[in-house]
Design a protein around this motif. Sequence first.
Motif, PDB file in Angstrom:
ATOM      1  N   PRO A 117      21.408  22.349  15.438  1.00  0.00           N
ATOM      2  CA  PRO A 117      20.867  21.112  15.267  1.00  0.00           C
ATOM      3  C   PRO A 117      20.132  21.098  14.176  1.00  0.00           C
ATOM      4  O   PRO A 117      20.948  21.609  13.077  1.00  0.00           O
ATOM      5  N   ILE A 118      19.384  20.030  13.470  1.00  0.00           N
ATOM      6  CA  ILE A 118      19.400  19.729  12.019  1.00  0.00           C
ATOM      7  C   ILE A 118      18.541  20.769  11.776  1.00  0.00           C
ATOM      8  O   ILE A 118      17.253  20.637  12.454  1.00  0.00           O
ATOM      9  N   LYS A 119      18.163  20.943  10.421  1.00  0.00           N
ATOM     10  CA  LYS A 119      17.413  21.732   9.648  1.00  0.00           C
ATOM     11  C   LYS A 119      17.328  21.480   8.295  1.00  0.00           C
ATOM     12  O   LYS A 119      18.035  20.189   7.893  1.00  0.00           O
ATOM     13  N   ARG A 144      13.850  23.239  12.150  1.00  0.00           N
ATOM     14  CA  ARG A 144      14.780  22.224  13.097  1.00  0.00           C
ATOM     15  C   ARG A 144      13.886  21.673  13.854  1.00  0.00           C
ATOM     16  O   ARG A 144      13.053  21.189  13.781  1.00  0.00           O
ATOM     17  N   VAL A 145      14.650  20.635  13.943  1.00  0.00           N
ATOM     18  CA  VAL A 145      14.213  19.273  13.748  1.00  0.00           C
ATOM     19  C   VAL A 145      14.690  18.266  15.063  1.00  0.00           C
ATOM     20  O   VAL A 145      16.265  19.005  15.698  1.00  0.00           O
ATOM     21  N   VAL A 161      17.838  18.703   4.164  1.00  0.00           N
ATOM     22  CA  VAL A 161      17.914  18.479   5.575  1.00  0.00           C
ATOM     23  C   VAL A 161      19.773  18.680   5.319  1.00  0.00           C
ATOM     24  O   VAL A 161      20.783  18.414   5.187  1.00  0.00           O
ATOM     25  N   ARG A 162      19.529  19.094   6.369  1.00  0.00           N
ATOM     26  CA  ARG A 162      20.925  19.578   7.112  1.00  0.00           C
ATOM     27  C   ARG A 162      21.673  19.209   8.019  1.00  0.00           C
ATOM     28  O   ARG A 162      21.408  19.380   9.143  1.00  0.00           O
ATOM     29  N   ILE A 163      23.172  18.246   8.153  1.00  0.00           N
ATOM     30  CA  ILE A 163      23.282  18.122   9.475  1.00  0.00           C
ATOM     31  C   ILE A 163      24.927  18.131   9.123  1.00  0.00           C
ATOM     32  O   ILE A 163      25.364  18.190   8.822  1.00  0.00           O
ATOM     33  N   ALA A 164      24.938  18.471  10.816  1.00  0.00           N
ATOM     34  CA  ALA A 164      26.706  19.548  11.363  1.00  0.00           C
ATOM     35  C   ALA A 164      26.423  19.014  12.509  1.00  0.00           C
ATOM     36  O   ALA A 164      25.765  19.516  13.487  1.00  0.00           O
TER      37      ALA A 164
END
Length: 115
Positions: free
Chosen positions: A30-32, A48-49, A23-26
Amino acid sequence: MAKISVKKETCPKCGATTVENIVRIARGEPIKVYVRCTKCGAFVARYRVSRYTSDKPYESLLQIVRTAYPDGRFATKELEAFSDEVNREFNETIQLVEKLPDTRKLEEIIGESEL
């Protein structure tokens, strides 16, 4: 009821169904979720979440409704209903993927669902 398709994610390189989500959160994006094969390490997919629910749906929804509902009793009922729905749908999905897995590529299934 809408047509439901279910499919296990498979690696395009080796065909394995054992994958992990990274999980990539920047901030401001959008959360990816990047899906990687645990057998060969290949890239499988990216999602994309729009909203996240964990194995504790009550806590996930609580984050969303914390300020939206001044009446605690109403919020509690909403949270319980949300949790019940997530668990019901998860169990239904597991049963479907074991009995009637869709054999098409995910791109095809998603494309059809958007029509």
